[in-house]
Design an enzyme around this catalytic site. Structure first.
Site, PDB file in Angstrom:
ATOM      1  CG  ASP A  17      -0.192  -0.001   2.535  1.00 47.48           C
ATOM      2  OD1 ASP A  17       0.738  -0.828   2.681  1.00 47.48           O
ATOM      3  OD2 ASP A  17      -0.516   0.806   3.425  1.00 47.48           O
TER       4      ASP A  17
ATOM      5  CD  GLU B 255       4.179   0.568   6.871  1.00 44.02           C
ATOM      6  OE1 GLU B 255       5.081   0.858   7.679  1.00 44.02           O
ATOM      7  OE2 GLU B 255       3.684   1.390   6.083  1.00 44.02           O
TER       8      GLU B 255
END
Length: 487
Positions: free
Chosen positions: A79, A146
């Site tokens: 991400d 994350e």
């Protein structure tokens, strides 16, 4: 042109990074990118596992002659932080990132680039693809979410991975090896307000603080950049106390782990105070520019007349909110006494937003000392409960304690020295790497974090240095070749 970066060297890495820029992958909306990585692993014919939270694990066997080496896990997160300039039209859930090359750096057009941590993912993909590398057993661990909660790392189950060494490719200075990181905790603060009438003969203004650099709330917290929420509320407090101003709405910051670059508020003042309001705001803008100087050269504080709001935030809650935000801890709290120049403890007053009778305030607190986070939670709780708010904490993740006797640390120091004639710097980072969480599920892992040079992550100024990407790749390849034999 976007595809120019795919022609850079090392080409395998850059081609993969270009592909990632074309797939929307903001935190919590990175499903298409997860699908892409899973299909990538399967297309190579390697064992590919997608766990129940969305992490992807891909296994590549050792090259001939290296079967006796310790297994290495190449770890990065898929991400990216979705930040853009206010004048940039971009939908992070549907639009590709527009990249370009400038003065030896790859950057993006008005948005975050996603080099954090797309370069690490692309490097892992390039290792999996390569047929000319020498290495022992390799696993790629690509985690999800994350940036907005470490969901992937927290959800990783023990027993899924077979390796012994974790190479986290999520740090941002070439020539440095990271052996520790800060833990963190989210403060979630809520004010409930009632809607009150707008006084007669009022004038409304929409205020905007823009042009701040923002940045990573861990890596950049010690630079002294402006926090848009703090600056906005400094003026609001003055305007309420001296100009009979009333607050209708506030919208400051967007991500808990980014220093807020912009804040917007709608405020009313009696018509007779309108000129004084505008004059005072201009004085505050001059004052802010003087305070921040070259740190924030593009700082802008403006106000435009707007239609009267339908309602205002009730006066008691307005005053409590102002006092809470002004009194809240923000910035660097303490520097490390163990590592020179390292921030030990900090907090970022990241978000202040009002809507539908609720004002949400969110802060991310970081420290390499767990008890310091507890103390900071206590301070935050005291400040905002005194201001009448509801306070809760969540999203806690542990820090990663340095192991200076690490075998992979010794190997990587030797490799770097043999290749470039100098020893890399050994550091800890005031940011939330996944290593602390992953290490709790796999306590036997020997862990190092490293990467190329990335500047201004979590902001639209994010960029990655092309030369250091090549150095990072060469270092990764040579490290894999020299991984210790299993004992």
């Amino acid at each position: 042109m976007n595809d120019e970066i795919a022609k850079l060297s090392p080409q395998g890495l850059w081609e993969n990074f270009y592909k990632l820029t074309q797939i929307p992958r903001p935190s919590k909306k990175e499903g298409k990118a997860i699908d892409f990585i899973e299909e990538f692993g399967k297309s190579l014919g390697f064992t590919t596992i997608r766990d129940e939270v969305g992490n992807v694990i891909i296994r590549k066997p050792a090259t001939p002659g290296y079967e006796d080496r310790m297994g290495v896990i190449l770890q990065s997160h898929i991400d990216m932080v979705p930040q853009k300039n206010s004048d940039k039209v971009h939908n992070f859930e549907t639009d590709p990132i527009e990249t370009y090359i400038e003065d030896g750096w790859v950057t993006a057009n008005g948005t975050t680039l996603g080099a954090d941590n797309g370069i690490g993912v692309a490097a892992a993909m390039a290792v999996l693809q390569a047929t000319d590398l020498e290495h022992g057993p390799v696993e790629a661990l690509i985690t999800m979410d994350e940036e907005a909660g470490m969901t992937g790392a927290n959800g990783l189950k023990s027993g899924l991975l077979e390796g012994d060494i974790l190479l986290n490719m999520d740090s941002e200075d070439e020539g440095e090896l990271y052996v520790g990181c800060a833990g963190g905790s989210d403060a979630n603060i809520k004010f409930n307000y009632t809607e009150s009438e707008v006084p007669a003969d009022s004038v409304a203004f929409r205020m905007a603080i823009t042009g701040l650099k923002g940045g990573h709330s861990g890596l950049d917290i010690n630079i002294g950049r402006g926090n848009a929420n703090i600056l906005m509320f400094r003026f609001i407090k003055y305007a309420v106390a001296n100009l009979d101003a009333r607050l209708a709405s506030i919208d400051g910051g967007s991500l808990r782990n980014a220093i807020p670059r912009e804040a917007f508020a709608v405020i009313t003042v009696p018509a007779e105070n309108a000129d004084d309001f505008v004059e005072s705001l201009e004085e505050f803008e001059d004052m802010y520019k003087a305070e921040f100087g070259n740190v924030e050269p593009n700082l802008s504080f403006t106000a435009e007349k707007s239609d009267l709001p339908a309602t205002l935030i009730d006066e008691l809650t307005q005053d409590d909110l102002i006092n809470g935000v002004i009194a809240a801890p923000n910035g660097v709290m303490r520097m490390s006494t163990d590592m020179e120049g390292l921030v030990e403890t900090s907090t970022n007053l990241a978000i202040v937003k009002s809507a539908n009778g609720v004002i949400d305030v969110k802060c991310l607190m970081r420290s390499s000392v767990n008890t310091a986070i507890e103390e900071l939670e206590s301070k935050m709780e005291s400040v905002f409960r005194l201001a009448g708010a509801e306070v809760s904490f969540g999203g806690q993740y542990p820090g990663w304690k340095p192991n200076m006797d690490s075998p992979i640390l010794k190997t990587m120091q030797e490799v770097y020295n043999n290749k470039w004639g100098k020893v890399p710097e050994i550091k800890a980072i005031h940011a939330g790497l996944e290593c602390g969480i992953l290490g709790s599920a796999y306590p036997h892992w020997d862990m190092i974090s490293f990467g190329p040079t990335i500047r201004y992550p979590h902001s639209p100024d994010e960029k990655v240095n092309i030369e250091t990407v090549s150095l990072f790749w060469d270092y990764l390849v040579e490290t894999l070749k020299n991984v210790p034999v299993k004992k």
